[in-house]
Scaffold this active site. Structure first.
Site: not given
Length: 345
Positions: A167, A242, A341
């Site tokens: 990520r 998420s 995130e």
């Protein structure tokens, strides 16, 4: 010439559905239109936010600068390599990511079917190296095209130059806020065996009655089924998917935790083990929690603890406060640090 608007609500442009304002707002549908906007004095002197689908943002306040919405379209097969059985597919940064996945499948190309139904646009995908169900963008990434904000000059970035991690990319670190992605080029496959080893894909394929060797279409169908069963639709409940990254810990730390929590899942990664943030949050007692007046304005989704939601009327600051409490709770119980995130502004 694209139009620069003033004091525009960003509620329609973020999937949390938060009603904040941008001091300035403009759309661009080509690299040339972006260059024109970047030359405007009001744009040059202001903080800039490049907006795609708004699916990875949490606004905690009004944005005092200029929001530039990327609407560059276009999907095409650039070339094919018969020796490797691959094709280069170019997508405009303003295309929806799932639209690109569907285009690839329609062209009988595979490699991104495990990334089906991930919200957002193509241009946002390399910024955080999107991933799901055992696949990441970098697995198929060839290069991207970008415009340097300070000069308007075009530049091509190879995979190595993007600095992809979990990520992560160079665009979230050393080159943050310096470039605007205008197109992404992927190398996809004509003949490739789909990856069904991660998560519940194999189990879901069986539930859907798909037997034998699954096709990329089959895998996409299974992933879409899983995601829709677990994740709320932002059109119905405000969310950004998420909210936290899945943490990676050492093997020794995992073994110690596993002795205390035998049902703790773990997935081997270089240098350690990745554990599901959703499992940690649920075990810490947060799943389904609602906060706020009445039935609650915000909270943790009832089916997926990894998703923070705006039931209606919440502020970004309230969602951020909830996230901070969850981080503290997981740290205290498991000794693991969670990291968002979602980009918090």
């Amino acid at each position: 010439m694209p139009t620069l608007e003033e004091n525009v609500s960003l509620r329609p442009y973020n999937t949390f559905g938060l009603d904040v304002q941008a001091r300035y707002f403009a759309r661009f549908a080509s690299a040339d239109e972006l260059r024109q906007l970047l030359k405007l004095p009001a744009v040059q002197s202001a903080d800039k936010l490049i907006l795609g689908g708004g699916s990875n943002l949490l606004f905690t306040q009004d944005f005092p600068g200029v929001v530039l919405k990327n609407e560059i379209r276009g999907l095409e097969i650039m070339s094919e390599d018969g020796d490797t059985g691959t094709a280069l597919v170019r997508a405009g940064a303003g295309e929806s990511w799932h639209g690109l996945v569907q285009y690839a499948l329609d062209q009988n190309l595979s490699g991104i079917e495990n990334l089906s139904l991930i919200p957002g646009t193509v241009g946002a995908a390399p910024l955080q190296n999107i991933g799901a169900y055992g696949a990441e963008l970098r697995d198929t990434f060839d290069h991207l095209e970008a415009i340097e904000i300070s000069t308007g000059a075009g530049r091509v970035f190879t995979a190595g130059e993007c600095g992809f991690g979990y990520r992560e990319s160079v665009f979230k670190n050393a080159l943050k806020n310096q470039f605007v992605v205008t197109a992404v080029v992927l190398r996809l496959h004509r003949q490739a065996r789909p990856n069904v080893r991660y998560g519940a894909i194999a189990e879901t394929l069986a539930e859907l009655g798909i037997e034998g060797e699954p096709t990329p279409h089959d895998v996409s169908r299974a992933v879409v089924h899983i995601r829709r069963s677990k994740l709320p639709d932002p059109a119905e409940i405000g969310n950004a998917g998420s909210f936290f990254k899945n943490p990676e810990i050492s093997q020794a730390r995992f073994d110690d935790l596993h002795s205390q929590y035998p049902d703790l899942p773990g997935y081997p990664v270089p240098g350690g083990v990745k554990v599901p943030a959703g499992w940690l949050i649920e075990r810490a007692g947060w799943k389904g929690l609602r906060r706020g007046p009445g039935a609650g304005t915000h909270g943790v989704h009832v089916r997926q603890a990894l998703v923070l939601v705006n039931h209606g009327g919440a502020t970004g600051s309230e969602v951020r406060q909830l996230a901070e409490e969850i981080i503290s709770s997981v740290r205290q119980q498991f000794g693991i640090e969670l990291h968002p995130e979602v980009n918090i502004l």
